[in-house]
Design a protein around this motif. Sequence first.
Motif, PDB file in Angstrom:
ATOM      1  N   UNK A  29       0.867  -1.254  -0.016  1.00  0.00           N
ATOM      2  CA  UNK A  29      -0.043   0.156  -0.015  1.00  0.00           C
ATOM      3  C   UNK A  29       0.785   1.196  -0.094  1.00  0.00           C
ATOM      4  N   UNK A  30       1.993   1.233   0.622  1.00  0.00           N
ATOM      5  CA  UNK A  30       2.893   2.275   0.862  1.00  0.00           C
ATOM      6  C   UNK A  30       3.654   2.629  -0.607  1.00  0.00           C
ATOM      7  N   UNK A  31       4.004   1.177  -1.116  1.00  0.00           N
ATOM      8  CA  UNK A  31       4.698   1.581  -2.580  1.00  0.00           C
ATOM      9  C   UNK A  31       3.428   1.993  -3.607  1.00  0.00           C
ATOM     10  N   UNK A  32       2.302   1.791  -3.370  1.00  0.00           N
ATOM     11  CA  UNK A  32       1.186   2.069  -4.352  1.00  0.00           C
ATOM     12  C   UNK A  32       0.946   3.790  -4.187  1.00  0.00           C
ATOM     13  N   UNK A  33       1.121   4.067  -2.788  1.00  0.00           N
ATOM     14  CA  UNK A  33       0.925   5.559  -2.633  1.00  0.00           C
ATOM     15  C   UNK A  33       2.158   6.499  -3.087  1.00  0.00           C
ATOM     16  N   UNK A  34       3.416   5.954  -2.751  1.00  0.00           N
ATOM     17  CA  UNK A  34       4.351   6.506  -3.415  1.00  0.00           C
ATOM     18  C   UNK A  34       4.333   6.772  -4.832  1.00  0.00           C
ATOM     19  N   UNK A  35       3.734   5.648  -5.425  1.00  0.00           N
ATOM     20  CA  UNK A  35       3.824   5.609  -7.211  1.00  0.00           C
ATOM     21  C   UNK A  35       2.834   6.601  -7.350  1.00  0.00           C
ATOM     22  N   UNK A  36       1.643   6.760  -6.763  1.00  0.00           N
ATOM     23  CA  UNK A  36       0.738   7.907  -7.138  1.00  0.00           C
ATOM     24  C   UNK A  36       1.326   9.172  -6.904  1.00  0.00           C
ATOM     25  N   UNK A  37       1.987   9.534  -6.038  1.00  0.00           N
ATOM     26  CA  UNK A  37       2.679  10.808  -5.646  1.00  0.00           C
ATOM     27  C   UNK A  37       3.757  11.113  -6.865  1.00  0.00           C
ATOM     28  N   UNK A  38       4.388  10.024  -7.304  1.00  0.00           N
ATOM     29  CA  UNK A  38       5.445  10.255  -8.162  1.00  0.00           C
ATOM     30  C   UNK A  38       4.740  10.351  -9.591  1.00  0.00           C
ATOM     31  N   UNK A  39       3.756   9.752  -9.919  1.00  0.00           N
ATOM     32  CA  UNK A  39       2.974  10.009 -11.092  1.00  0.00           C
ATOM     33  C   UNK A  39       2.598  11.285 -11.275  1.00  0.00           C
ATOM     34  N   UNK A  40       2.306  11.864 -10.297  1.00  0.00           N
ATOM     35  CA  UNK A  40       1.885  13.603 -10.364  1.00  0.00           C
ATOM     36  C   UNK A  40       2.893  14.269 -10.975  1.00  0.00           C
ATOM     37  N   UNK A  41       3.940  13.831 -11.072  1.00  0.00           N
ATOM     38  CA  UNK A  41       5.286  14.772 -11.594  1.00  0.00           C
ATOM     39  C   UNK A  41       5.492  14.124 -13.022  1.00  0.00           C
ATOM     40  N   UNK A  42       4.997  13.223 -13.389  1.00  0.00           N
ATOM     41  CA  UNK A  42       5.204  12.694 -14.822  1.00  0.00           C
ATOM     42  C   UNK A  42       4.244  13.460 -15.808  1.00  0.00           C
ATOM     43  N   UNK A  43       4.886  14.086 -16.633  1.00  0.00           N
ATOM     44  CA  UNK A  43       3.829  14.794 -17.566  1.00  0.00           C
ATOM     45  C   UNK A  43       3.852  14.115 -19.089  1.00  0.00           C
ATOM     46  N   UNK A  44       2.782  14.087 -19.497  1.00  0.00           N
ATOM     47  CA  UNK A  44       2.624  13.586 -20.852  1.00  0.00           C
ATOM     48  C   UNK A  44       1.828  14.574 -21.633  1.00  0.00           C
ATOM     49  N   UNK A  45       2.323  14.784 -23.155  1.00  0.00           N
ATOM     50  CA  UNK A  45       1.518  15.509 -23.788  1.00  0.00           C
ATOM     51  C   UNK A  45       0.684  14.947 -24.884  1.00  0.00           C
ATOM     52  N   UNK A  46      -0.422  15.168 -25.312  1.00  0.00           N
ATOM     53  CA  UNK A  46      -1.176  14.781 -26.375  1.00  0.00           C
ATOM     54  C   UNK A  46      -1.349  15.932 -27.290  1.00  0.00           C
ATOM     55  N   UNK A  47      -1.585  15.419 -28.646  1.00  0.00           N
ATOM     56  CA  UNK A  47      -1.714  16.718 -29.709  1.00  0.00           C
ATOM     57  C   UNK A  47      -2.796  15.937 -30.603  1.00  0.00           C
ATOM     58  N   UNK A 100       5.388  -5.659  -6.803  1.00  0.00           N
ATOM     59  CA  UNK A 100       6.623  -5.623  -5.678  1.00  0.00           C
ATOM     60  C   UNK A 100       6.311  -5.907  -4.307  1.00  0.00           C
ATOM     61  N   UNK A 101       5.042  -5.422  -3.846  1.00  0.00           N
ATOM     62  CA  UNK A 101       4.788  -5.382  -2.411  1.00  0.00           C
ATOM     63  C   UNK A 101       3.853  -6.497  -2.228  1.00  0.00           C
ATOM     64  N   UNK A 102       3.393  -7.471  -3.102  1.00  0.00           N
ATOM     65  CA  UNK A 102       2.285  -8.282  -2.710  1.00  0.00           C
ATOM     66  C   UNK A 102       2.900  -9.418  -1.830  1.00  0.00           C
ATOM     67  N   UNK A 103       2.440  -9.928  -0.910  1.00  0.00           N
ATOM     68  CA  UNK A 103       3.009 -11.330  -0.143  1.00  0.00           C
ATOM     69  C   UNK A 103       2.417 -12.428  -1.069  1.00  0.00           C
ATOM     70  N   UNK A 104       3.369 -13.469  -0.932  1.00  0.00           N
ATOM     71  CA  UNK A 104       3.056 -14.796  -1.553  1.00  0.00           C
ATOM     72  C   UNK A 104       1.799 -15.389  -1.074  1.00  0.00           C
ATOM     73  N   UNK A 105       0.922 -15.147  -1.657  1.00  0.00           N
ATOM     74  CA  UNK A 105      -0.539 -15.951  -1.085  1.00  0.00           C
ATOM     75  C   UNK A 105      -0.907 -16.773  -2.180  1.00  0.00           C
ATOM     76  N   UNK A 106      -1.017 -18.146  -1.582  1.00  0.00           N
ATOM     77  CA  UNK A 106      -1.316 -19.236  -2.579  1.00  0.00           C
ATOM     78  C   UNK A 106      -2.812 -18.688  -3.397  1.00  0.00           C
TER      79      UNK A 106
END
Length: 107
Positions: free
Chosen positions: A16-34, A95-101
């Motif tokens: 969950x923490x990695x997902x939240x960190x990824x969300x924050x980082x994606x706020x800084x990734x810019x994409x241009x559409x034309x 990356x963060x998921x435990x190994x649950x059968x």
Amino acid sequence: MFGDFQGMMGKLKEAQQKIEETKKRLDTVYVEGTSNQGNIKVTITANRTIKSISIDDSLLQDKEELEDYLIIALNDALKKANSINDSEMAAAAKDGMPNIPGLDMFK
């Protein structure tokens, strides 16, 4: 048994923490559409927040044409942002998921 359960819960919290960190980082990734002719440019984040819209002056005379090109540019930017967002969030979850059968959907 409780040790395994606590370990799994810890892994889930890490995921969950990695997902939240990824969300924050994606706020800084810019994409241009034309638009097809490049007369409209839309910049959005990988989290699909519109940051800017640039419209060529030649489109200001024709409302319908402006709307059409704007839709094309927005859809282009959203398609790119969705692709980045989906792959980054899947990687963070995997990356963060435990190994649950039986729960190997992220593997």
